[in-house]
Write a protein that holds these residues in place. Structure first.
Motif, PDB file in Angstrom:
ATOM      1  N   UNK A  65      -0.732   3.742  12.648  1.00 52.87           N
ATOM      2  CA  UNK A  65       0.433   2.933  12.290  1.00 52.87           C
ATOM      3  C   UNK A  65       1.635   3.846  12.085  1.00 52.87           C
ATOM      4  N   UNK A  66       2.848   3.344  12.303  1.00 52.30           N
ATOM      5  CA  UNK A  66       4.032   4.186  12.112  1.00 52.30           C
ATOM      6  C   UNK A  66       4.198   4.595  10.649  1.00 52.30           C
ATOM      7  N   UNK A  67       4.618   5.824  10.434  1.00 54.00           N
ATOM      8  CA  UNK A  67       4.800   6.336   9.074  1.00 54.00           C
ATOM      9  C   UNK A  67       6.185   6.002   8.525  1.00 54.00           C
ATOM     10  N   UNK A  68       7.145   5.715   9.405  1.00 53.20           N
ATOM     11  CA  UNK A  68       8.512   5.445   8.970  1.00 53.20           C
ATOM     12  C   UNK A  68       8.605   4.087   8.275  1.00 53.20           C
ATOM     13  N   UNK A  69       9.662   3.932   7.502  1.00 55.36           N
ATOM     14  CA  UNK A  69       9.927   2.649   6.853  1.00 55.36           C
ATOM     15  C   UNK A  69      10.163   1.590   7.927  1.00 55.36           C
TER      16      UNK A  69
END
Length: 147
Positions: A65-69
């Motif tokens: 999954x993406x780590x960014x907000x």
């Protein structure tokens, strides 16, 4: 020129020849059926809460999954107002060398939300214009009369 060179040139010319195709322009009025304007949307849009969030990449690192907000909506909430915009998604991930599992989750199709947002904006704009007319009418009633 000898025949070998001529046949070689012919082969090259054949390989360089391409077929020209023309794209067909399709009329969306013919393709799309049952076209209807989206009705009042302000109350539905008002029921949604935009959120920012981060995925739990520690516990679910295998899902990549993406780590960014991220910015969007919670699928559970959207499903109460726009159930057609919540789509089931399957993510396949490795559990060991030769084994995979499937994680199922729901995602909001935010692109499909855009027409409802436009409808809500148009609805609010009509309300603003009506209120402006009423305000102007009230101002004209209260304006001092020249004596």
């Amino acid at each position: 020129m000898n025949n070998t060179i001529k046949s070689g040139l012919g082969l090259i010319l054949s390989l360089c020849t391409y077929q020209l195709s023309v794209a067909q322009q399709l009329d969306e009025k013919v393709m799309k059926m049952n076209v209807q304007e989206i009705g009042p949307a302000v109350s539905k849009i008002s029921a949604l809460t935009p959120v920012s969030y981060s995925y739990n990449t520690t516990d679910y690192q295998k899902l990549k999954l993406p780590a960014e907000t991220q910015y969007g909506f919670l699928a559970e909430q959207v499903s109460l107002v726009f159930p057609q915009l919540v789509k089931p998604v399957s993510k396949i991930y490795d559990t060991s060398k030769n084994t995979t599992k499937v994680a199922k989750l729901n995602e909001v199709d935010q692109i499909e939300l855009i027409p409802f947002l436009v409808s809500a904006i148009k609805e609010q704009q009509m309300q603003i214009e009506e209120l402006q007319k009423q305000l102007e009418a009230l101002k004209s009633l209260n304006s001092p009369v020249d004596k």
